[in-house]
Write a protein that holds these residues in place. Structure first.
Motif, PDB file in Angstrom:
ATOM      1  N   ASN A  39       0.830  -1.205   0.000  1.00  0.00           N
ATOM      2  CA  ASN A  39       0.000   0.000   0.000  1.00  0.00           C
ATOM      3  C   ASN A  39       0.866   1.257   0.000  1.00  0.00           C
ATOM      4  O   ASN A  39       0.556   2.228  -0.695  1.00  0.00           O
ATOM      5  CB  ASN A  39      -0.945   0.001   1.192  1.00  0.00           C
ATOM      6  CG  ASN A  39      -2.072  -0.985   1.026  1.00  0.00           C
ATOM      7  OD1 ASN A  39      -2.458  -1.296  -0.091  1.00  0.00           O
ATOM      8  ND2 ASN A  39      -2.590  -1.478   2.115  1.00  0.00           N
ATOM      9  N   SER A  43       0.986   4.060  -2.999  1.00  0.00           N
ATOM     10  CA  SER A  43       0.735   5.482  -2.765  1.00  0.00           C
ATOM     11  C   SER A  43       1.903   6.338  -3.237  1.00  0.00           C
ATOM     12  O   SER A  43       1.696   7.418  -3.789  1.00  0.00           O
ATOM     13  CB  SER A  43       0.435   5.739  -1.295  1.00  0.00           C
ATOM     14  OG  SER A  43       1.550   5.457  -0.488  1.00  0.00           O
ATOM     15  N   TRP A  81      -4.674   7.998   2.804  1.00  0.00           N
ATOM     16  CA  TRP A  81      -5.795   7.138   2.445  1.00  0.00           C
ATOM     17  C   TRP A  81      -5.439   5.664   2.554  1.00  0.00           C
ATOM     18  O   TRP A  81      -6.275   4.815   2.759  1.00  0.00           O
ATOM     19  CB  TRP A  81      -6.286   7.415   1.026  1.00  0.00           C
ATOM     20  CG  TRP A  81      -5.259   7.103  -0.017  1.00  0.00           C
ATOM     21  CD1 TRP A  81      -4.359   7.958  -0.551  1.00  0.00           C
ATOM     22  CD2 TRP A  81      -5.019   5.844  -0.641  1.00  0.00           C
ATOM     23  NE1 TRP A  81      -3.565   7.318  -1.450  1.00  0.00           N
ATOM     24  CE2 TRP A  81      -3.943   6.015  -1.529  1.00  0.00           C
ATOM     25  CE3 TRP A  81      -5.601   4.588  -0.541  1.00  0.00           C
ATOM     26  CZ2 TRP A  81      -3.440   4.982  -2.307  1.00  0.00           C
ATOM     27  CZ3 TRP A  81      -5.092   3.559  -1.319  1.00  0.00           C
ATOM     28  CH2 TRP A  81      -4.030   3.784  -2.181  1.00  0.00           C
ATOM     29  N   TYR A  82      -4.162   5.343   2.435  1.00  0.00           N
ATOM     30  CA  TYR A  82      -3.779   3.929   2.377  1.00  0.00           C
ATOM     31  C   TYR A  82      -3.749   3.257   3.734  1.00  0.00           C
ATOM     32  O   TYR A  82      -3.643   2.062   3.842  1.00  0.00           O
ATOM     33  CB  TYR A  82      -2.419   3.772   1.691  1.00  0.00           C
ATOM     34  CG  TYR A  82      -1.265   4.368   2.470  1.00  0.00           C
ATOM     35  CD1 TYR A  82      -0.571   3.602   3.383  1.00  0.00           C
ATOM     36  CD2 TYR A  82      -0.867   5.686   2.282  1.00  0.00           C
ATOM     37  CE1 TYR A  82       0.474   4.142   4.089  1.00  0.00           C
ATOM     38  CE2 TYR A  82       0.176   6.217   2.981  1.00  0.00           C
ATOM     39  CZ  TYR A  82       0.844   5.435   3.884  1.00  0.00           C
ATOM     40  OH  TYR A  82       1.891   5.965   4.576  1.00  0.00           O
TER      41      TYR A  82
END
Length: 83
Positions: A39, A43, A81-82
């Protein structure tokens, strides 16, 4: 064209076997798509890809303190957000 055609050979591995072959050749281990490291990698790739695109941050010299605070909050929310 014919000269180059002689240099190109088909991969002897099946599609499923390519992953196994690559992992063995590179002495690597697979990482799950939902792994935190994956993740983070995704990103970073996204952030670097859009770094020079039209969605750049506005110039701060033209912004009020409230606008800067709002911009910072939006960017911070988008970056994390990740998690």
């Amino acid at each position: 064209m014919e000269m180059y055609a002689k240099l190109v050979t088909a991969c002897p591995h099946t599609f499923k076997g390519i992953k196994k072959f690559f992992l063995e050749q590179c002495d690597a281990i697979p990482i799950a798509l939902n792994d935190d490291r994956m993740n983070l990698f995704k990103s970073v790739v996204i952030m670097k890809h859009f770094k020079d695109k039209e969605h750049k941050a506005p110039k701060f010299s033209d912004m009020t303190n409230e606008e800067i605070a709002r911009w910072h909050k939006e960017k911070s929310d988008n970056f994390y957000w990740y998690k």
